[in-house]
Design a protein around this motif. Structure first.
Motif, short mmCIF file in Angstrom:
data_model
loop_
_atom_site.label_atom_id
_atom_site.label_comp_id
_atom_site.label_asym_id
_atom_site.label_seq_id
_atom_site.Cartn_x
_atom_site.Cartn_y
_atom_site.Cartn_z
N TYR A 9 0.86 -1.10 0.35
CA TYR A 9 0.32 0.17 -0.26
C TYR A 9 0.83 0.77 -0.07
CZ TYR A 9 -3.45 -3.06 1.77
OH TYR A 9 -3.99 -4.44 1.17
N PRO A 10 0.64 2.38 -0.70
CA PRO A 10 1.35 3.24 -0.92
C PRO A 10 0.71 4.61 0.85
CG PRO A 10 -0.41 3.79 -2.27
CD PRO A 10 -0.73 2.12 -2.10
N ASP A 11 2.09 5.38 0.68
CA ASP A 11 1.93 6.24 1.41
C ASP A 11 0.89 6.87 1.57
OD1 ASP A 11 4.29 5.15 3.12
OD2 ASP A 11 5.85 5.67 1.74
N GLU A 43 0.83 10.14 1.88
CA GLU A 43 1.26 11.27 0.64
C GLU A 43 1.38 10.77 -0.81
OE1 GLU A 43 5.54 10.16 3.18
OE2 GLU A 43 3.02 10.31 2.91
N SER A 44 1.54 9.92 -0.94
CA SER A 44 1.84 9.13 -2.31
C SER A 44 -0.19 9.11 -3.39
CB SER A 44 2.44 8.13 -2.76
OG SER A 44 3.90 8.04 -2.01
N GLY A 45 -0.77 9.42 -2.64
CA GLY A 45 -1.87 9.15 -2.95
C GLY A 45 -2.61 8.12 -3.24
N GLN A 64 -4.80 4.02 -4.24
CA GLN A 64 -4.08 2.61 -4.82
C GLN A 64 -4.48 3.55 -6.68
OE1 GLN A 64 -3.58 -1.02 -2.66
NE2 GLN A 64 -5.72 -0.21 -1.97
N SER A 65 -2.96 2.69 -7.20
CA SER A 65 -3.70 2.64 -8.87
C SER A 65 -3.06 1.84 -9.26
CB SER A 65 -2.42 4.13 -8.85
OG SER A 65 -2.73 4.14 -10.53
N LYS A 83 0.23 2.39 -11.11
CA LYS A 83 1.82 2.80 -10.42
C LYS A 83 1.89 1.73 -9.83
CE LYS A 83 4.38 7.18 -8.87
NZ LYS A 83 3.83 8.19 -8.75
N VAL A 92 3.80 0.07 -5.74
CA VAL A 92 4.77 0.70 -4.97
C VAL A 92 5.97 -0.31 -4.81
CG1 VAL A 92 4.32 0.19 -2.35
CG2 VAL A 92 2.39 0.69 -4.24
N TRP A 148 10.02 0.81 -14.44
CA TRP A 148 9.76 1.09 -12.71
C TRP A 148 10.70 0.89 -11.40
CZ3 TRP A 148 5.31 2.98 -12.36
CH2 TRP A 148 4.54 2.95 -13.32
#
Length: 293
Positions: A151-153, A155-157, A159-160, A163, A165, A228
């Motif tokens: 899971y992204p942080d 501040e990274s927005g 989940q996509s 893009k 992690v 990536w």
């Protein structure tokens, strides 16, 4: 069975702290390996020589979006690679990935590059990565520990699905007193730093490693996840620091030999003062390297 976040049992090995950036790499020396079936290296070894192999290890996780369910929300890959995706098969014999026990066959062995495996799941857990080397490289191994992150942080927005992690760590594996065969094989290999050898030094003809000549196995530059991967742009600078470090060590060894040849107790002399002054300057240089790395 659900994939929980229970950490793997601890092992007797070198456990590394995560490195925040490529500017401060860890320098790892292989530890004893318990497999008695590995042959002891009988090749002639080169004293006071050190080979450094930069490696990157980490994970890349893609969110499955509409295809996600409570048991499989992400597809992820764990890997060991060169900083710019050089083929590490010239040094590494196999990589063993130890996954969480809830996976079927949690211990996975990859015997040729690219050294990676992919899975699906929903939980984050620690992965043990054991790197084993060719017999003429080292009869020991290196254990690395990496926390799979899905899971992204904040501040990274959000989940996509487009893009991933990505979490990676840069390290250097150090091989002191390498065998002649190992040195000859990696002398001009882009994945390996080899110190400058004395003029007139002759090495035997290089002996290829077992997984070097398999068609397509060394094609890591065209990896599908290539764009990536984190760009370790400082890798070249780190190799220069490793080269300078080796030169400092060579000079210190040379000066120690000169000092050992002085008869009797140390006497004030021009040579002694020159040697001490050079040692002092080299110590300052090593401090500079340490602060730079």
């Amino acid at each position: 069975m659900p994939h929980t976040t229970t950490p793997l049992p601890s092992k007797t090995s070198i456990q590394l702290e995560d490195v925040e950036s490529a500017a401060k790499p860890q320098r790892i020396k292989p530890t004893d390996y318990t497999d008695n079936n590995l042959n002891q290296d009988e090749n002639k070894r080169l004293k006071d020589v050190e080979i450094s192999v930069p490696v990157v290890y980490g994970t890349m996780a893609f969110y499955l979006g509409k295809k996600a369910n409570e048991l499989q929300s992400h597809k992820w890959t764990v890997y060991v690679r060169g900083p710019t995706n050089e083929d590490l098969g010239v040094v590494i014999k196999q990589v063993v990935f130890q996954l969480h026990p809830s996976f079927d066959n949690p211990i996975r062995v990859v015997e040729s590059p690219p050294f990676e495996l992919s899975e699906c799941g929903w939980g984050e857990f620690e992965i043990c990565i054991s790197i084993l080397f060719h017999d003429d490289v080292c009869d020991k191994h290196v254990d690395l520990f990496h926390l799979l992150k899905l899971y992204p942080d904040a501040e990274s927005g959000p989940q996509s699905t487009k893009k991933p992690v990505v979490v990676e760590t840069y390290n250097e594996i150090v091989f002191p007193d390498p065998s002649e065969n190992f040195l000859a094989r990696v002398l001009n290999h882009p994945a390996v730093y080899v110190p400058r050898l004395p003029a007139g030094f002759n090495l035997p003809a290089p002996v290829p490693s077992p997984n070097m000549n398999v068609k397509g196995k060394d094609d890591t530059k065209n990896h599908p996840l290539n764009h990536w991967f984190i760009n370790f742009s400082e890798a070249d600078e780190l190799l220069k620091l490793a080269s300078a470090r080796q030169q400092v060590q060579d000079h210190i060894l040379k000066l120690r030999r000169q000092l050992s040849m002085l008869d009797g107790p140390p006497q004030p002399s021009k040579l002694a003062y020159e040697v001490l002054a050079t040692v002092a300057s080299l110590v300052d240089f090593r401090r500079l390297l340490s602060s730079a790395s």
